[in-house]
Motif scaffolding. Structure first.
Motif, short mmCIF file in Angstrom:
data_model
loop_
_atom_site.label_atom_id
_atom_site.label_comp_id
_atom_site.label_asym_id
_atom_site.label_seq_id
_atom_site.Cartn_x
_atom_site.Cartn_y
_atom_site.Cartn_z
N ARG A 51 0.95 -1.54 -0.04
CA ARG A 51 -0.07 -0.16 0.10
C ARG A 51 0.86 1.24 -0.10
NH1 ARG A 51 -4.13 0.39 -1.87
NH2 ARG A 51 -5.10 1.53 -0.57
N SER A 56 -5.58 -0.65 -8.05
CA SER A 56 -6.95 -1.30 -8.06
C SER A 56 -7.01 -2.51 -8.52
CB SER A 56 -7.88 -0.52 -9.30
OG SER A 56 -7.00 -0.87 -10.56
N THR A 58 -7.90 -6.86 -7.35
CA THR A 58 -8.15 -7.57 -6.03
C THR A 58 -6.76 -7.89 -5.33
OG1 THR A 58 -10.04 -8.84 -7.07
CG2 THR A 58 -9.08 -9.70 -4.99
N ARG A 60 -5.60 -9.45 -1.68
CA ARG A 60 -6.06 -9.90 -0.57
C ARG A 60 -5.07 -10.75 0.23
NH1 ARG A 60 -11.50 -9.61 0.11
NH2 ARG A 60 -11.41 -11.06 1.88
N GLN A 64 -8.28 -10.77 4.16
CA GLN A 64 -8.67 -9.24 4.31
C GLN A 64 -8.20 -8.72 3.01
OE1 GLN A 64 -9.04 -7.39 7.44
NE2 GLN A 64 -8.02 -8.73 9.05
N ASP A 65 -9.05 -7.38 2.67
CA ASP A 65 -8.87 -6.79 1.69
C ASP A 65 -7.89 -5.77 1.73
OD1 ASP A 65 -9.34 -5.04 -0.62
OD2 ASP A 65 -11.31 -4.54 -0.39
N THR A 67 -6.77 -3.43 -0.05
CA THR A 67 -7.04 -2.01 -0.50
C THR A 67 -7.73 -1.08 0.40
OG1 THR A 67 -9.27 -2.53 -1.61
CG2 THR A 67 -7.23 -2.88 -2.91
N ARG A 68 -8.45 -1.70 1.33
CA ARG A 68 -8.75 -0.91 2.39
C ARG A 68 -7.77 -0.49 3.73
NH1 ARG A 68 -14.42 -1.25 2.45
NH2 ARG A 68 -15.30 -2.61 0.71
#
Ligand code: ATP
Length: 228
Positions: A51, A56, A58, A60, A64-65, A67-68
């Protein structure tokens, strides 16, 4: 199920798109080589996972995702990065560098210095006084101190003398076989990657073009995608 799973991942530096569709899977305890010629997007893929750049698609990790999450949260989730160029705190001692990264888990200074006895000898010295190889050991040690489930090694042995390279590869093998860590490794030595890694993913101009096991990685693939 994969520990880390990237699908259709895209990322840009401002107006310049570097990743178009990255597919990458790493299972628990698996060692995967991320391969490709210079400038194809290997480091950018690592940055997307951590991060450090927006991406953009997927991404994971452990259900857990990503991108969040912020890069801090990604680290806390169990992804340890050994960045290109090492980046230790130059003015801190070896011990201090290790202590500032520490989080709860099996990896502590004792275990790190058992893996890299040279760091024990250098404990009280400033990071800036270490050789390149020792700095890379320290960078790996710092990542281990965060007690990751997945270790990302960008240019694992870049610029190091052959003897030191061998020490780093032995340590990586030990982390995989002994400690059961999942590892993603980028390095120029295809020969060493073949020995240590279970699988490889090859990227070309920001796209995954091949994934397979190391025995499946033929000379033809190497010539076509890696230029060797
Ligand atoms: P290398 O082995 O040379 O490190 P790489 O496969 O890791 O190569 P990246 O560093 O991910 O490649 O670069 C992918 C693309 O993104 C390249 O075209 C590069 O020029 C571009 N790029 C990398 N960093 C930046 C940046 N900070 N700003 C703009 N473009 C960048």
């Amino acid at each position: 199920m994969s520990l880390l799973s990237l699908s259709n991942v895209a990322a840009s530096y401002g107006a310049s798109q570097a990743l178009f569709s990255i597919e990458l899977q790493i299972g628990e305890g698996e060692c995967v080589a991320l391969m490709g010629r210079n400038g194809m997007g290997k480091t950018t893929t690592v940055k997307a996972i951590c991060r450090m750049i927006p991406a953009s698609g997927t991404l994971r990790f452990a259900g857990q995702d990503l991108t969040r999450l912020t890069s801090d949260q990604v680290a806390r989730l169990g992804i340890g990065l050994v960045p290109e160029g090492r980046r230790c705190f130059a003015d801190l001692t070896v011990s201090e560098n290790l202590i500032v990264s520490a989080r709860k888990g099996p990896w502590d200074i004792d275990r790190v210095t058992r893996l890299f006895p040279r760091l024990k000898e250098r404990q009280g010295q400033r990071a800036s006084s270490l050789s390149g190889g020792e700095q890379q050991m320290l960078a790996i040690g710092r990542a281990l101190m965060t007690n990751p489930r997945l270790l990302l090694l960008d240019e694992a042995t870049e610029g190091l003398a052959p003897v030191v390279r061998q020490e780093i590869w032995t340590a990586i093998d030990e982390l995989k076989s002994g400690a059961g860590l999942a590892i993603l490794v980028i390095d120029k030595s295809i020969q060493e990657l073949r020995k240590v890694c279970d699988r490889a993913t090859i990227i070309e101009r920001g796209r995954t073009v091949w994934t397979g096991t190391m025995p499946e990685l033929s000379r033809a693939h190497s010539e076509r995608h890696l230029g060797v």
